[in-house]
Write a protein that holds these residues in place. Sequence first.
Motif, PDB file in Angstrom:
ATOM      1  N   UNK A   1     -19.501 -50.440 -27.853  1.00  0.00           N
ATOM      2  CA  UNK A   1     -20.151 -49.526 -28.941  1.00  0.00           C
ATOM      3  C   UNK A   1     -19.368 -47.855 -29.222  1.00  0.00           C
ATOM      4  N   UNK A   2     -19.232 -47.607 -30.429  1.00  0.00           N
ATOM      5  CA  UNK A   2     -18.620 -46.240 -30.758  1.00  0.00           C
ATOM      6  C   UNK A   2     -19.758 -45.269 -31.072  1.00  0.00           C
TER       7      UNK A   2
ATOM      8  N   UNK B   1     -22.718 -47.192 -41.388  1.00  0.00           N
ATOM      9  CA  UNK B   1     -23.394 -48.673 -41.650  1.00  0.00           C
ATOM     10  C   UNK B   1     -22.523 -48.739 -39.882  1.00  0.00           C
ATOM     11  N   UNK B   2     -23.455 -48.697 -38.510  1.00  0.00           N
ATOM     12  CA  UNK B   2     -23.282 -49.161 -37.951  1.00  0.00           C
ATOM     13  C   UNK B   2     -22.781 -47.871 -36.122  1.00  0.00           C
ATOM     14  N   UNK B   3     -23.124 -47.163 -36.454  1.00  0.00           N
ATOM     15  CA  UNK B   3     -22.655 -46.385 -36.283  1.00  0.00           C
ATOM     16  C   UNK B   3     -23.366 -46.433 -34.969  1.00  0.00           C
ATOM     17  N   UNK B   4     -22.883 -46.049 -33.834  1.00  0.00           N
ATOM     18  CA  UNK B   4     -23.499 -45.840 -32.461  1.00  0.00           C
ATOM     19  C   UNK B   4     -23.714 -47.312 -31.927  1.00  0.00           C
ATOM     20  N   UNK B   5     -22.763 -48.225 -32.613  1.00  0.00           N
ATOM     21  CA  UNK B   5     -23.232 -49.695 -31.607  1.00  0.00           C
ATOM     22  C   UNK B   5     -21.517 -50.626 -32.161  1.00  0.00           C
ATOM     23  N   UNK B   6     -21.355 -51.536 -31.915  1.00  0.00           N
ATOM     24  CA  UNK B   6     -20.572 -51.937 -31.691  1.00  0.00           C
ATOM     25  C   UNK B   6     -19.802 -52.459 -33.010  1.00  0.00           C
ATOM     26  N   UNK B   7     -18.215 -52.784 -33.525  1.00  0.00           N
ATOM     27  CA  UNK B   7     -17.789 -53.139 -34.944  1.00  0.00           C
ATOM     28  C   UNK B   7     -16.965 -52.158 -35.288  1.00  0.00           C
TER      29      UNK B   7
END
Length: 232
Positions: free
Chosen positions: A112-113, A97-103
């Motif tokens: 972003x990662x 969850x959150x892949x491709x975004x910040x955090x």
Amino acid sequence: MDRHATSPFALKLFYRTSAFHRPDEFTTDSLPPYLTIHTWPDCTLDELTQHIAAADGNLLPDPAIGTRLAYRLIFQDTRGPASLTKYTVKELGSVVIGDGGPGLDPEDVDAERTLDDTEPNKTLADARFVVGDYVACAILPPLSDGSVAPSSSARMGRGTGAGESRLAVGRAPDGTTRDREVFMSRHGRGRGGMAVRGLRAGGMPMGEWRRGEKLPDMPPAPGGRPRNRGRF
């Protein structure tokens, strides 16, 4: 696939925090908790993740960013005797969850990662899913340092939190689905099946008392020895 022209099928989506279910857990009449969703062969792992995220009962940690959901296909092994029900597993992949975004980077939460070990677009058809198969999900919260847990960290067997209750069979968690330990404490039983008397849930003595005061002696245990004297 034209979903408007194709009838969906019912899929049992099992879940457990920090672990996968053992194959033998699917051979009993009392199945582990699961969600029933209606979907199509082109359903992706990302879609399955959305169903879990939308389910009542707070299946995911809060915040959920950085949580990995690893998936397995559970299907009946037909190579043995017909009278023997046996299941086997096949790895499907995982979604973070959150892949491709910040955090996702604990050292730079604003960066972003994108991870390279996830398969959000993999479909059930890609895994040669057959109607009647199960899908199991291991919910892996972020590690203590905030980093994403690897898929290999999902153990087999008893997990923690969501997915442990066997009381509400076949139902998504709601107000009636309780963790096994809560169920036992409310029914006057503790670990090992021994009756717990004179204790509130969590092992606190009943009655009024102030911090620092000596608590009244607990009722004697079998054999005449007092229990928990001076331990609080």
